[in-house]
Design an enzyme around this catalytic site. Sequence first.
Site, PDB file in Angstrom:
ATOM      1  N   ASP A 139      38.286  49.690  72.849  1.00 12.47           N
ATOM      2  CA  ASP A 139      36.857  49.899  73.141  1.00 12.47           C
ATOM      3  C   ASP A 139      36.252  51.042  72.317  1.00 12.47           C
ATOM      4  O   ASP A 139      35.026  51.125  72.174  1.00 12.47           O
ATOM      5  CB  ASP A 139      36.653  50.218  74.630  1.00 12.47           C
ATOM      6  CG  ASP A 139      37.242  49.164  75.542  1.00 12.47           C
ATOM      7  OD1 ASP A 139      37.415  48.024  75.085  1.00 12.47           O
ATOM      8  OD2 ASP A 139      37.524  49.485  76.707  1.00 12.47           O
ATOM      9  N   ARG A 174      23.712  24.724  66.476  1.00 10.97           N
ATOM     10  CA  ARG A 174      23.703  25.245  67.848  1.00 10.97           C
ATOM     11  C   ARG A 174      23.492  26.758  67.883  1.00 10.97           C
ATOM     12  O   ARG A 174      23.669  27.445  66.876  1.00 10.97           O
ATOM     13  CB  ARG A 174      25.078  25.012  68.495  1.00 10.97           C
ATOM     14  CG  ARG A 174      25.304  23.613  68.969  1.00 10.97           C
ATOM     15  CD  ARG A 174      26.748  23.490  69.458  1.00 10.97           C
ATOM     16  NE  ARG A 174      26.965  22.193  70.079  1.00 10.97           N
ATOM     17  CZ  ARG A 174      28.146  21.613  70.187  1.00 10.97           C
ATOM     18  NH1 ARG A 174      29.233  22.198  69.700  1.00 10.97           N
ATOM     19  NH2 ARG A 174      28.259  20.442  70.786  1.00 10.97           N
TER      20      ARG A 174
HETATM   21  O1  F6P Z   1      39.763  48.771  78.005  1.00  6.48           O
HETATM   22  C1  F6P Z   1      40.270  47.720  77.260  1.00  6.48           C
HETATM   23  C2  F6P Z   1      39.822  46.413  77.819  1.00  6.48           C
HETATM   24  O2  F6P Z   1      40.365  45.417  76.993  1.00  6.48           O
HETATM   25  C3  F6P Z   1      38.326  46.252  78.010  1.00  6.48           C
HETATM   26  O3  F6P Z   1      37.668  45.978  76.802  1.00  6.48           O
HETATM   27  C4  F6P Z   1      38.259  45.156  79.035  1.00  6.48           C
HETATM   28  O4  F6P Z   1      37.091  45.213  79.803  1.00  6.48           O
HETATM   29  C5  F6P Z   1      39.459  45.433  79.895  1.00  6.48           C
HETATM   30  O5  F6P Z   1      40.352  46.193  79.115  1.00  6.48           O
HETATM   31  C6  F6P Z   1      40.138  44.201  80.392  1.00  6.48           C
HETATM   32  O6  F6P Z   1      41.195  44.559  81.180  1.00  6.48           O
HETATM   33  P1  F6P Z   1      42.240  43.553  81.841  1.00  6.48           P
HETATM   34  O7  F6P Z   1      43.452  43.547  80.940  1.00  6.48           O
HETATM   35  O8  F6P Z   1      42.544  44.163  83.156  1.00  6.48           O
HETATM   36  O9  F6P Z   1      41.618  42.211  81.926  1.00  6.48           O
END
Ligand code: F6P
Length: 358
Positions: A139, A174
């Site tokens: 992120d 699309r």
């Molecule tokens: O923080 C990393 C991340 O991949 C985010 O981008 C995402 O919202 C979250 O983790 C998803 O987490 P999980 O593996 O619990 O679905």
Amino acid sequence: MKIAINTGGGDAPGLNAAIRSATLSAIRRGWDVVGIRNGYGSLFTEEPFIPLTAEKVHGITMDGGTILGTANRGNPFEMPYQKEDGSWDLEDRSDEAVEVFKLNNIDALVAIGGDGSMRIANRFSKKGIPVVGVPKTIDNDIWGCEISLGFDTAVSTATEAIDKITTTAESHRRIMVVEVMGRYAGWIALHSGLSASADVILIPEIEFSLDSIAKKILEKEEKGETYSIVVVAEGSKEVDGENFVKGKVLGQSEQLGGVAEYLEKKLSEMTGKESRSIVLGHLQRGGTPSTSDRLISLRFGAAAIRAIAEKDFNKMIVMQQNEIRRIPLSDVADKMKLVPLDGDTILTAREIGICLGD
Ligand code: F6P
């Protein structure tokens, strides 16, 4: 000297390179190294540690994931437990965790993780555990660090996926809406959307208006450009709207998702065009780390051990102007690095005609 390495939160490409680098740097100083199995939750189990040797970390720089395992749950300060009436609550078991470190003669902890892990690391440091943090998350939202390990690979993966979606969007004339990860920050969406020539990029830092997106798509249509690519960060919100949340489990962060499906339906209604949505999801966390991520991870891992050797504890290793620096963990905890709206990447997007939803 004996150190423990933890990988916490969602996995990211480059974690293994960081583990290898930290392990080898420590071994060369004559230290013992263990890894925490599957995150802090295992501190309350019978076998919390995995011994890390040169053989164990051999050849893993290019491997995705983490050989230690990780978890988005198991925060020792907020462990879920079932009450007598069957309902669930959270309890602080951090003193037990500290005891496990002491009983196993752990002198210092290398905490590799995202914002949640840095918060935990800071709280451990206040309980007397010497900690050094290493910033990891696709992120890229960790405060104080220009680039976290895993981001570069995730952006490349998302860019490549959007490139592929573009050819099918064009063939079918699309609207294709592509949802990318990033939680409450728009770094992945902005960087991949810009690199893949998206028409619309929506990020959490800018609330979107459906009218503005539809207008952009219809303007393209008038020019004979009969397809549109919308890249949307999972944490994006409509003006005065709420986050799209798929679920929430006690002791874990809320699970974001659903904004692309919403946009697919709304944009189709508003433009009269056929529309499809796709969620790139965990694909973005997988695969071989890019060269840049391998290097950052190797540099971060070695830098963490250097900090421990200098007894410069309770710091997080950061990359600033391509230099490794250390900043206090207490500065990082509870903050987030968002996309600056006056930064040149946002300006570039605007100047080349990309709609940012406002
Ligand atoms: O923080 C990393 C991340 O991949 C985010 O981008 C995402 O919202 C979250 O983790 C998803 O987490 P999980 O593996 O619990 O679905």
